[in-house]
Motif scaffolding. Structure first.
Motif, mmCIF file in Angstrom:
data_model
loop_
_atom_site.group_PDB
_atom_site.id
_atom_site.type_symbol
_atom_site.label_atom_id
_atom_site.label_comp_id
_atom_site.label_asym_id
_atom_site.label_seq_id
_atom_site.Cartn_x
_atom_site.Cartn_y
_atom_site.Cartn_z
ATOM 1 N N GLY A 17 86.315 73.499 -28.258
ATOM 2 C CA GLY A 17 86.268 72.787 -29.408
ATOM 3 C C GLY A 17 87.394 72.096 -29.858
ATOM 4 O O GLY A 17 87.535 70.818 -30.262
ATOM 5 N N LEU A 18 88.700 72.657 -29.677
ATOM 6 C CA LEU A 18 89.910 72.113 -29.966
ATOM 7 C C LEU A 18 89.945 70.659 -29.086
ATOM 8 O O LEU A 18 90.582 69.928 -29.635
ATOM 9 C CB LEU A 18 90.944 73.275 -29.810
ATOM 10 C CG LEU A 18 92.353 72.662 -30.312
ATOM 11 C CD1 LEU A 18 92.433 72.559 -31.887
ATOM 12 C CD2 LEU A 18 93.296 73.977 -29.848
ATOM 13 N N VAL A 19 89.844 70.851 -27.797
ATOM 14 C CA VAL A 19 90.073 69.754 -27.100
ATOM 15 C C VAL A 19 89.266 68.940 -27.308
ATOM 16 O O VAL A 19 89.776 67.607 -27.299
ATOM 17 C CB VAL A 19 89.923 70.247 -25.218
ATOM 18 C CG1 VAL A 19 89.886 69.049 -24.502
ATOM 19 C CG2 VAL A 19 91.029 71.212 -25.126
ATOM 20 N N VAL A 20 87.958 68.781 -27.158
ATOM 21 C CA VAL A 20 86.907 67.911 -27.783
ATOM 22 C C VAL A 20 87.339 67.393 -29.232
ATOM 23 O O VAL A 20 87.266 66.109 -29.299
ATOM 24 C CB VAL A 20 85.585 68.297 -27.781
ATOM 25 C CG1 VAL A 20 84.558 67.407 -28.641
ATOM 26 C CG2 VAL A 20 85.188 68.791 -26.376
ATOM 27 N N GLY A 21 87.762 68.053 -30.197
ATOM 28 C CA GLY A 21 88.202 67.445 -31.289
ATOM 29 C C GLY A 21 89.403 66.709 -31.425
ATOM 30 O O GLY A 21 89.630 65.735 -32.063
ATOM 31 N N PHE A 78 84.447 75.162 -35.892
ATOM 32 C CA PHE A 78 85.700 75.409 -36.476
ATOM 33 C C PHE A 78 87.085 74.920 -35.986
ATOM 34 O O PHE A 78 87.794 74.266 -36.246
ATOM 35 C CB PHE A 78 85.954 76.847 -36.853
ATOM 36 C CG PHE A 78 84.916 77.408 -37.443
ATOM 37 C CD1 PHE A 78 84.661 76.961 -38.929
ATOM 38 C CD2 PHE A 78 84.163 78.660 -37.006
ATOM 39 C CE1 PHE A 78 83.607 77.690 -39.425
ATOM 40 C CE2 PHE A 78 83.133 79.055 -37.810
ATOM 41 C CZ PHE A 78 82.734 78.741 -38.789
ATOM 42 N N THR A 79 87.161 74.882 -34.359
ATOM 43 C CA THR A 79 88.490 74.450 -33.895
ATOM 44 C C THR A 79 87.961 72.861 -33.581
ATOM 45 O O THR A 79 89.097 72.257 -33.359
ATOM 46 C CB THR A 79 88.484 75.095 -32.290
ATOM 47 O OG1 THR A 79 87.144 75.511 -31.716
ATOM 48 C CG2 THR A 79 88.957 76.644 -32.793
ATOM 49 N N ALA A 80 86.812 72.535 -33.545
ATOM 50 C CA ALA A 80 86.610 71.089 -33.286
ATOM 51 C C ALA A 80 87.047 70.289 -34.892
ATOM 52 O O ALA A 80 87.687 69.308 -34.612
ATOM 53 C CB ALA A 80 85.054 70.839 -32.958
ATOM 54 N N PHE A 81 86.790 71.122 -35.741
ATOM 55 C CA PHE A 81 87.297 70.583 -37.256
ATOM 56 C C PHE A 81 88.917 70.649 -37.061
ATOM 57 O O PHE A 81 89.426 69.609 -37.677
ATOM 58 C CB PHE A 81 86.981 71.389 -38.028
ATOM 59 C CG PHE A 81 87.253 70.817 -39.609
ATOM 60 C CD1 PHE A 81 86.916 69.657 -39.856
ATOM 61 C CD2 PHE A 81 88.307 71.728 -40.105
ATOM 62 C CE1 PHE A 81 87.491 69.493 -41.321
ATOM 63 C CE2 PHE A 81 88.787 71.370 -41.401
ATOM 64 C CZ PHE A 81 88.457 70.041 -42.007
ATOM 65 N N LEU A 82 89.565 71.587 -36.697
ATOM 66 C CA LEU A 82 90.826 71.625 -36.777
ATOM 67 C C LEU A 82 91.520 70.767 -35.609
ATOM 68 O O LEU A 82 92.458 69.974 -35.872
ATOM 69 C CB LEU A 82 91.252 73.075 -36.005
ATOM 70 C CG LEU A 82 92.896 73.400 -36.224
ATOM 71 C CD1 LEU A 82 93.464 73.246 -37.404
ATOM 72 C CD2 LEU A 82 93.128 74.603 -35.343
ATOM 73 N N GLY A 83 90.809 70.448 -34.555
ATOM 74 C CA GLY A 83 91.012 69.290 -33.438
ATOM 75 C C GLY A 83 90.917 67.870 -34.265
ATOM 76 O O GLY A 83 91.610 66.791 -34.077
ATOM 77 N N LEU A 84 89.906 67.830 -34.997
ATOM 78 C CA LEU A 84 89.737 66.544 -35.527
ATOM 79 C C LEU A 84 90.822 66.103 -36.677
ATOM 80 O O LEU A 84 91.228 65.077 -36.882
ATOM 81 C CB LEU A 84 88.419 66.368 -36.339
ATOM 82 C CG LEU A 84 87.097 66.108 -35.539
ATOM 83 C CD1 LEU A 84 85.941 66.339 -36.459
ATOM 84 C CD2 LEU A 84 87.112 64.891 -34.946
#
Length: 102
Positions: A17-21, A78-84
């Motif tokens: 999620g973090l990487v994709v974000g 949640f980590t996708a949002f953080l990545g964004l």
């Protein structure tokens, strides 16, 4: 079942999620940069192209969040949002450090 996966993601889902974000945020940043540069250079006043570009960029930002909702086993919302938010947070804190140095 999905609610449990969304609220308690695994470590790989958090990382993915973090990487994709972050990737989506960087692509969005580059598209905004290119769009603004081309509008300034061409002095383009076509509202339709500006609106279409804005809608495309919003859809790009929504994709990691939607993917996290659809496949929570592999992607954390949640980590996708953080990545964004990562590029925006970087730019904000960079400016805050510059202001503090003055």
């Amino acid at each position: 079942m999905y609610r449990d996966l969304i609220l308690h993601p695994g470590p790989w889902a958090l990382l993915c999620g973090l990487v994709v974000g972050i990737a989506a945020s960087l692509v969005h940043y580059r598209l905004v940069e290119y769009s603004i540069r081309s509008v300034i250079e061409r002095q383009n006043k076509a509202m339709a192209s500006l609106l279409a570009g804005a809608m495309l960029r919003i859809a790009l930002l929504a994709m990691p969040l939607l993917a996290g909702m659809i496949i929570p086993r592999y992607l954390s919302v949640f980590t996708a949002f953080l990545g964004l938010m990562s590029v925006k947070l970087y730019l904000f804190f960079r400016e805050m450090i510059k202001l503090r140095r003055r």
